[in-house]
Design a protein around this motif. Structure first.
Motif, PDB file in Angstrom:
ATOM      1  N   VAL A 362      30.778  56.429  49.032  1.00  0.00           N
ATOM      2  CA  VAL A 362      32.195  56.214  48.747  1.00  0.00           C
ATOM      3  C   VAL A 362      32.306  55.256  47.569  1.00  0.00           C
ATOM      4  O   VAL A 362      31.894  54.101  47.650  1.00  0.00           O
ATOM      5  N   LEU A 363      32.877  55.734  46.472  1.00  0.00           N
ATOM      6  CA  LEU A 363      32.933  54.946  45.238  1.00  0.00           C
ATOM      7  C   LEU A 363      34.241  54.168  45.099  1.00  0.00           C
ATOM      8  O   LEU A 363      34.280  53.138  44.424  1.00  0.00           O
ATOM      9  N   HIS A 364      35.303  54.667  45.717  1.00  0.00           N
ATOM     10  CA  HIS A 364      36.608  53.996  45.652  1.00  0.00           C
ATOM     11  C   HIS A 364      37.152  53.855  47.073  1.00  0.00           C
ATOM     12  O   HIS A 364      37.950  54.686  47.524  1.00  0.00           O
ATOM     13  N   PRO A 365      36.738  52.818  47.794  1.00  0.00           N
ATOM     14  CA  PRO A 365      37.213  52.633  49.167  1.00  0.00           C
ATOM     15  C   PRO A 365      38.729  52.439  49.190  1.00  0.00           C
ATOM     16  O   PRO A 365      39.291  51.762  48.321  1.00  0.00           O
ATOM     17  N   GLN A 366      39.381  53.019  50.189  1.00  0.00           N
ATOM     18  CA  GLN A 366      40.834  52.936  50.280  1.00  0.00           C
ATOM     19  C   GLN A 366      41.279  52.817  51.728  1.00  0.00           C
ATOM     20  O   GLN A 366      40.762  53.512  52.604  1.00  0.00           O
ATOM     21  N   LEU A 383      55.112  51.033  52.768  1.00  0.00           N
ATOM     22  CA  LEU A 383      54.608  49.703  53.114  1.00  0.00           C
ATOM     23  C   LEU A 383      53.253  49.444  52.469  1.00  0.00           C
ATOM     24  O   LEU A 383      52.919  48.305  52.158  1.00  0.00           O
ATOM     25  N   ARG A 384      52.467  50.515  52.282  1.00  0.00           N
ATOM     26  CA  ARG A 384      51.177  50.382  51.594  1.00  0.00           C
ATOM     27  C   ARG A 384      50.871  51.719  50.919  1.00  0.00           C
ATOM     28  O   ARG A 384      50.867  52.760  51.565  1.00  0.00           O
ATOM     29  N   ARG A 385      50.611  51.659  49.617  1.00  0.00           N
ATOM     30  CA  ARG A 385      50.330  52.863  48.833  1.00  0.00           C
ATOM     31  C   ARG A 385      48.842  52.892  48.526  1.00  0.00           C
ATOM     32  O   ARG A 385      48.342  52.078  47.775  1.00  0.00           O
ATOM     33  N   SER A 386      48.138  53.850  49.134  1.00  0.00           N
ATOM     34  CA  SER A 386      46.690  53.863  48.972  1.00  0.00           C
ATOM     35  C   SER A 386      46.181  55.298  49.069  1.00  0.00           C
ATOM     36  O   SER A 386      46.583  56.145  48.277  1.00  0.00           O
ATOM     37  N   ARG A 387      45.316  55.586  50.056  1.00  0.00           N
ATOM     38  CA  ARG A 387      44.701  56.905  50.154  1.00  0.00           C
ATOM     39  C   ARG A 387      45.760  58.007  50.176  1.00  0.00           C
ATOM     40  O   ARG A 387      46.733  57.952  50.891  1.00  0.00           O
ATOM     41  N   GLY A 388      45.527  59.028  49.349  1.00  0.00           N
ATOM     42  CA  GLY A 388      46.431  60.164  49.278  1.00  0.00           C
ATOM     43  C   GLY A 388      47.453  60.065  48.163  1.00  0.00           C
ATOM     44  O   GLY A 388      47.969  61.086  47.710  1.00  0.00           O
ATOM     45  N   GLY A 409      48.434  42.427  37.786  1.00  0.00           N
ATOM     46  CA  GLY A 409      49.161  42.353  39.036  1.00  0.00           C
ATOM     47  C   GLY A 409      49.357  40.953  39.550  1.00  0.00           C
ATOM     48  O   GLY A 409      49.345  39.971  38.808  1.00  0.00           O
ATOM     49  N   SER A 410      49.536  40.854  40.872  1.00  0.00           N
ATOM     50  CA  SER A 410      49.820  39.597  41.551  1.00  0.00           C
ATOM     51  C   SER A 410      48.632  39.198  42.416  1.00  0.00           C
ATOM     52  O   SER A 410      47.663  39.947  42.529  1.00  0.00           O
ATOM     53  N   ASP A 411      48.698  38.033  43.044  1.00  0.00           N
ATOM     54  CA  ASP A 411      47.602  37.610  43.923  1.00  0.00           C
ATOM     55  C   ASP A 411      47.729  38.180  45.328  1.00  0.00           C
ATOM     56  O   ASP A 411      46.738  38.418  46.006  1.00  0.00           O
ATOM     57  N   LEU A 412      48.960  38.360  45.795  1.00  0.00           N
ATOM     58  CA  LEU A 412      49.188  38.952  47.113  1.00  0.00           C
ATOM     59  C   LEU A 412      49.461  40.445  46.952  1.00  0.00           C
ATOM     60  O   LEU A 412      50.092  40.865  45.989  1.00  0.00           O
ATOM     61  N   LYS A 413      48.962  41.243  47.894  1.00  0.00           N
ATOM     62  CA  LYS A 413      49.174  42.696  47.853  1.00  0.00           C
ATOM     63  C   LYS A 413      48.795  43.263  46.478  1.00  0.00           C
ATOM     64  O   LYS A 413      49.517  44.056  45.886  1.00  0.00           O
ATOM     65  N   ASN A 414      47.642  42.862  45.990  1.00  0.00           N
ATOM     66  CA  ASN A 414      47.293  43.161  44.607  1.00  0.00           C
ATOM     67  C   ASN A 414      47.032  44.644  44.356  1.00  0.00           C
ATOM     68  O   ASN A 414      46.464  45.354  45.190  1.00  0.00           O
ATOM     69  N   THR A 415      47.456  45.087  43.186  1.00  0.00           N
ATOM     70  CA  THR A 415      47.017  46.341  42.581  1.00  0.00           C
ATOM     71  C   THR A 415      46.803  46.055  41.095  1.00  0.00           C
ATOM     72  O   THR A 415      47.254  45.026  40.587  1.00  0.00           O
ATOM     73  N   ASN A 423      48.845  58.739  30.283  1.00  0.00           N
ATOM     74  CA  ASN A 423      49.180  58.696  31.694  1.00  0.00           C
ATOM     75  C   ASN A 423      49.034  57.269  32.212  1.00  0.00           C
ATOM     76  O   ASN A 423      48.192  56.507  31.739  1.00  0.00           O
ATOM     77  N   CYS A 424      49.872  56.948  33.170  1.00  0.00           N
ATOM     78  CA  CYS A 424      49.824  55.628  33.806  1.00  0.00           C
ATOM     79  C   CYS A 424      49.119  55.760  35.155  1.00  0.00           C
ATOM     80  O   CYS A 424      49.347  56.715  35.900  1.00  0.00           O
ATOM     81  N   TYR A 425      48.262  54.788  35.461  1.00  0.00           N
ATOM     82  CA  TYR A 425      47.522  54.792  36.721  1.00  0.00           C
ATOM     83  C   TYR A 425      47.695  53.434  37.401  1.00  0.00           C
ATOM     84  O   TYR A 425      47.434  52.395  36.794  1.00  0.00           O
ATOM     85  N   THR A 426      48.133  53.455  38.653  1.00  0.00           N
ATOM     86  CA  THR A 426      48.217  52.235  39.453  1.00  0.00           C
ATOM     87  C   THR A 426      47.251  52.379  40.623  1.00  0.00           C
ATOM     88  O   THR A 426      47.323  53.349  41.388  1.00  0.00           O
ATOM     89  N   SER A 427      46.374  51.415  40.759  1.00  0.00           N
ATOM     90  CA  SER A 427      45.288  51.506  41.741  1.00  0.00           C
ATOM     91  C   SER A 427      45.810  51.535  43.167  1.00  0.00           C
ATOM     92  O   SER A 427      46.983  51.249  43.446  1.00  0.00           O
ATOM     93  N   GLU A 428      44.925  51.873  44.074  1.00  0.00           N
ATOM     94  CA  GLU A 428      45.198  51.717  45.486  1.00  0.00           C
ATOM     95  C   GLU A 428      45.444  50.245  45.822  1.00  0.00           C
ATOM     96  O   GLU A 428      45.062  49.360  45.066  1.00  0.00           O
ATOM     97  N   TYR A 429      46.086  49.981  46.954  1.00  0.00           N
ATOM     98  CA  TYR A 429      46.240  48.615  47.463  1.00  0.00           C
ATOM     99  C   TYR A 429      44.866  47.954  47.552  1.00  0.00           C
ATOM    100  O   TYR A 429      43.930  48.515  48.119  1.00  0.00           O
ATOM    101  N   ILE A 430      44.736  46.784  46.948  1.00  0.00           N
ATOM    102  CA  ILE A 430      43.457  46.062  46.973  1.00  0.00           C
ATOM    103  C   ILE A 430      43.488  44.930  47.995  1.00  0.00           C
ATOM    104  O   ILE A 430      42.560  44.759  48.768  1.00  0.00           O
TER     105      ILE A 430
END
Length: 756
Positions: A362-366, A383-388, A409-415, A423-430
Motif C-alpha cells: 500500500v503506497l498511499h494509506p487512507q 466529516l472526513r474526505r479520504s478513500r474513494g 495546509g493547517s496543523d489540525l486535520k491536515n491535507t 488539474n488541482c489535487y487535494t490529498s487524503e486526510y492526513i
C-alpha cells in the motif's frame, strides 16, 4: 477519419476496453490510447457509424469515469487501419488529468469470491475494470500495471487470457490477479507466530477469534483496520482502553444495507451512498440497538457511523461472522493509519491479539471517508474526505496559471493541495501534525506527489500562524538560492477562499458574505480568531465583523476543558466557582482579568454553552462538546414547529459583532430558571442564524458562503436552509469537509484570486 480526445477521470476506469468494444460494435477501425490529457481515439468508418460511435462513448461511458471535456475533429491521415486496437501508452507521459481513487468491490466480483465453484473463491483481491484499489497502490500515472504495486505479481496464463479477452470483465484490467498468481494472506498472533496461510481457513478462524472477544488488526486495500465484535461490550471497552480512545465513536461494519436497517434509520439517500463506489462511512440515527454495544461504540450519542464491505477482505469477514463488527483505523489515538506489516506489528502488538497481513504494498494509506446528512433537508456534510474521493478536485475552474504550486495546509486535520499542471489535487486526510508519526506521513505524502508528478514547486503557500509545524516546514524549504516564492495566508481567509473556490463564486459581481466559524486560527491582529464575518467582492477580501473577543486562557488547556471557556466568557462569574479548586480559580481568574491574548472562537463558545447545559467532562476528541450540544438542539428542533427564540432579537450588532458575553449571560440565566436544556440549545443555534441574517441585511449582502468546522453541525445546516435560503443565496461545502481539511485548497484559491 476523426480524432477524439476525452479528458477527465478516464484512466484506470476501464475506458479503453469500453471504447474498444464499442468500436467493434460499430465497425470502427483505429486505436485508443492514454495520453497526457486523458484518452486519445483515432477512428475510421463511415460518417454515420462515426457519429453513433462518438455519441455512445458519451452516453454509455464506464460507471466510474467522469468526463470533463471532449473534442472531436476531422483529420487527414495516410495511416491504414484494418482493425481497432488498444495502443500501449507512450512511456514517460506527464499526466494532466484527475487521478483515479480507490473503488469499492463491485457486485460481480463480490459474487465470485463467495461462489464455491469459481476459481476466485475466497480470493479477497478479486477486482475488475470497475472496482478495486487504484490511488492506494499507485507509483505514478498513467494507471498501468507497470506503474502500480500489483505489478510485483505476474499474471498467470489464466489471468493473461482474461486480460486479452474483449468479452471478459477483466479485459485490460490493470489490477487483475487470482489465487494462483496474486496477493497472499497470512494470519498470525501478535508475537508473529503464523496460524494459517490458507484463505478459506483464515476467515473461519477470524470469525472464531471475534466470537471469543479478540481484537484483530486486518490489512485492507488502503491500510490496516482494527476489528472486534460490536455486540461484545467487553471487547469494545477493551479496544477503547488499548487504543487510548475514551469516548470518540467507532465505526461499525455491517454485512449489507438490509442489516443496517435493522439497527439504524436508513433512507434511500443513505443506502445509495453506502453502496456507492466510494463506500464511505455514513453517520446514521439509531433505530433499535438490539445486540449492539451502543454505549461503548458511541458513548452518549444516538448515532452510529455505519459502513458495508468495500473490499473482498471485509466481504469475507462479514460472510463468516454474522454480527456487526467494529472497524476503526489501525493506530494509536492521533497517529496515522498503519499500512505495512513491519509498522503495524511494531506499533500495535499491544492493541491487537491477532494480525491479518497481506502481501500487497500500500503506497498511499487512507482512512475511510466519513459523511452525514442533515436530518431535515438531507444536506450532505463531509466529516472526513479520504478513500474513494481523494485526491481529485473535480469541476474546479482554475484560472490560467503556469506556476507549479504547493499548499501546506493547517496543523489540525491536515491535507496538502498542489497544482502541478492544469488539474488541482487535494490529498487524503492526513491528520494532526502535533503527532510525530502523522508529521512523518505528511512529509512522505509530499514526497510521493513529487514523484507522481515529477513536481518541484515554484510557489509555496502556508498558514500565517508562526508556530504551526506545517508553516515551519514550508519556510524551511524556501531559500533565496532556490527562488521559490512563498506567501502566508490567514487561516480563516483560506476557509472562505475554499468555499468560494468549491462553488465557483470568484467571478460573482455581487458582494459575498463569508461566515467562517471554527475553533482556532491565528488572526491578522495577533489574536485568536474563530467566529468571523468576511466580505468578498472584486478580488478583495476583508474582515467585516466577528464574535466579540473574550480572554484566551492557557492555550490548549482551554480547548480540552469546557469549564475554562465558560469561565472566560462569563468574566469569572461566581456561578462557576464550585467547578474549580482554589489554585485553578486563582490562576484562571487572574488570567481572565489581564489577558495577553483574546479570541473570537465560535468553537469555544459552543464548548462553554455545552458546559452550562450539562457537558461537564474533559473533551477527548475535537468537537465533542459541540456534538453534545447539537444532539440536545436536534431533539428540540424536530419538535419545535418553528417556535424558536432569538436571544438577541432586540439587539443591534455593533460593527457586525455578536455580543458574546451578553448571549452567554442570557443562556446562563435561562438555565438557572429551569428552562429545558434542549430548548436553550435549539434557541442558541437559532440565535446564531439570526445574527447571520442581521449582518447580511445590514450590509445589503444577498449571497452567503459558509466554512469552518462549526458547520459540520447538522442543526445549523438545516436552520441555514430553513431560515436563510428563502431570502439569501446560500453556499455550504459539499465536496470538501468544512473543517481544516479544506485549508490547503483554500490557500490555493486565495493565491489565485485575491489581489495583494
Amino acid at each position: 477519419m476523426v480524432k477524439i480526445t476525452i479528458s477527465g477521470r478516464v484512466q484506470g476506469v476501464g475506458f479503453r476496453p469500453f471504447v474498444y468494444n464499442l468500436a467493434k460494435k460499430f465497425n470502427v477501425n483505429g486505436f485508443v490510447t492514454n495520453v497526457e490529457k486523458g484518452v486519445l481515439i483515432q477512428a475510421l468508418a463511415n460518417d454515420q457509424n462515426l457519429d453513433y460511435f462518438y455519441e455512445q462513448i458519451l452516453a454509455q461511458k464506464p460507471q466510474s469515469s467522469q468526463i470533463t471535456a471532449t473534442q472531436k475533429t476531422t483529420i487527414l491521415s495516410t495511416e491504414i487501419f484494418e482493425d481497432f486496437v488498444i495502443k500501449p501508452t507512450a512511456p514517460n507521459l506527464l499526466i494532466d488529468i484527475p487521478l483515479t481513487p480507490d473503488f469499492a468491490i463491485c457486485e460481480s466480483c463480490s459474487n465470485e469470491i463467495l461462489d464455491a465453484e469459481n476459481p476466485r473463491y475466497y480470493y479477497p483481491f478479486t477486482t475488475c475494470t470497475q472496482c478495486g484499489p487504484r490511488y492506494s497502490i499507485t507509483k505514478k500515472f498513467p494507471f498501468e500495471r507497470i506503474n502500480n504495486s500489483i505489478d510485483e505479481f505476474i499474471m498467470c496464463e489464466s489471468c493473461s487470457q482474461e486480460y486479452k479477452n474483449s468479452d471478459d470483465i477483466r479485459f485490460h484490467s490493470q489490477t487483475n490477479s487470482c489465487p494462483n498468481c496474486g496477493i497472499t494472506l497470512k494470519f498470525t498472533t501478535n508475537s508473529g507466530e503464523i496460524i494459517s496461510e490458507s484463505n478459506t481457513e483464515i476467515f473461519k478462524i477470524i470469525a472464531e477469534k471475534l466470537a471469543l472477544g479478540n481484537i484483530i488488526a486486518l490489512k485492507n486495500t488502503a491500510g490496516y483496520l482494527l476489528i472486534c465484535d460490536a455486540t461484545n461490550e467487553e471487547a469494545v471497552k477493551e479496544l477503547r482502553v488499548r487504543k487510548r480512545r475514551p469516548t470518540k465513536p467507532f465505526a461499525v461494519l455491517f454485512k449489507d444495507t438490509n442489516t443496517i436497517s435493522n439497527y439504524l434509520y436508513l433512507n434511500n439517500l443513505g443506502k445509495s451512498t453506502l453502496s456507492s463506489a466510494e463506500a464511505p462511512i455514513v453517520i446514521l440515527n439509531s433505530r433499535n440497538t438490539l445486540d449492539l454495544a451502543q454505549n461503548q461504540i458511541a458513548p452518549n450519542l444516538e448515532t452510529i457511523g455505519a459502513m458495508i464491505p468495500n473490499s473482498g477482505t471485509l466481504q469475507l469477514v462479514t460472510a463468516n461472522f454474522d454480527k456487526p463488527i467494529i472497524a476503526t483505523s489501525a493506530n494509536f489515538h492521533g497517529s496515522p493509519i498503519a499500512s505495512s506489516e513491519k509498522e503495524v506489528t511494531k506499533t500495535l502488538k499491544e492493541i491487537a491479539d491477532y494480525f491479518l497481513h497481506n502481501s500487497l504494498n500500500v503506497l498511499h494509506p487512507q482512512d475511510d471517508s466519513v459523511m452525514k446528512f442533515s436530518e431535515k433537508y438531507s444536506k450532505k456534510i463531509i466529516l472526513r474526505r479520504s478513500r474513494g474521493f481523494a485526491p481529485n478536485v473535480l469541476d474546479f475552474k482554475i484560472p490560467k496559471c503556469n506556476e507549479k504550486i504547493l499548499c501546506f495546509g493547517s496543523d489540525l486535520k491536515n491535507t496538502i493541495t498542489l497544482l502541478p499542471n492544469n488539474n488541482c489535487y487535494t490529498s487524503e486526510y492526513i491528520g494532526d501534525l502535533e503527532n510525530y508519526d502523522t508529521y512523518l506521513r505528511y512529509e512522505k505524502t509530499i514526497e510521493n506527489y513529487h514523484k507522481i508528478f515529477n513536481f518541484e514547486p515554484e510557489i509555496v503557500l502556508f498558514d500565517a500562524h508562526p508556530k504551526y509545524i506545517s508553516s515551519q516546514l514550508a519556510e524551511s524549504i524556501v531559500h533565496s538560492e532556490n527562488e521559490i516564492y512563498y506567501q502566508k495566508i490567514q487561516h480563516h481567509k483560506a476557509h472562505f477562499a475554499a468555499i468560494l473556490g468549491e462553488k465557483n463564486l470568484w467571478k460573482s459581481e455581487d458582494k459575498i458574505l463569508g461566515i467562517v466559524w471554527d475553533g482556532i486560527g491565528y488572526g491578522e491582529d495577533e489574536q485568536i480568531w474563530g467566529g468571523e464575518f468576511f466580505e468578498y467582492q472584486n478580488k478583495e477580501m476583508n474582515r467585516l465583523g466577528h464574535l466579540d473577543y473574550y480572554p484566551w486562557v492557557l492555550g490548549d488547556k482551554m480547548s480540552k476543558n469546557p469549564k475554562i471557556s465558560a469561565l472566560s466568557i462569563s468574566n469569572s462569574n461566581p456561578f462557576f466557582r464550585t467547578y474549580f479548586d482554589d489554585n485553578e480559580w486563582a490562576i484562571y481568574t487572574k488570567t481572565i482579568q489581564n489577558p495577553r491574548i483574546e479570541t473570537s472562537s465560535m468553537g469555544r463558545l459552543f464548548d462553554a454553552v455545552g458546559f452550562v447545559l450539562g457537558f461537564h467532562q474533559p473533551i477527548y476528541f475535537e468537537g465533542e462538546a459541540a456534538i453534545y450540544l447539537e444532539k440536545l438542539a436536534q431533539k428540540q428542533y424536530v419538535k419545535s414547529k418553528n417556535v424558536l427564540v432569538d436571544y438577541l432579537e432586540n439587539i443591534v450588532l455593533s460593527n457586525n459583532c455578536i455580543p458574546t458575553k451578553l448571549l452567554f449571560d442570557i443562556i446562563l440565566e435561562h438555565q438557572q430558571k429551569g428552562i429545558s436544556v434542549g430548548e436553550i440549545a435549539a434557541n442558541f443555534h437559532y440565535t446564531l442564524i439570526k445574527c447571520i441574517e442581521k449582518v447580511a441585511s445590514t450590509n445589503k449582502i444577498r449571497t452567503l458562503a459558509f466554512s469552518g468546522g462549526v458547520f459540520q453541525n447538522s442543526v445549523l445546516v438545516d436552520m441555514i436552509y430553513e431560515f436563510l435560503s428563502n431570502n439569501f443565496e446560500v453556499h455550504l461545502h459539499e465536496n470538501f469537509s468544512p473543517n481544516d481539511e479544506n485549508i490547503s485548497f483554500g490557500q490555493l484559491n486565495y493565491y489565485l484570486n485575491i489581489k495583494n
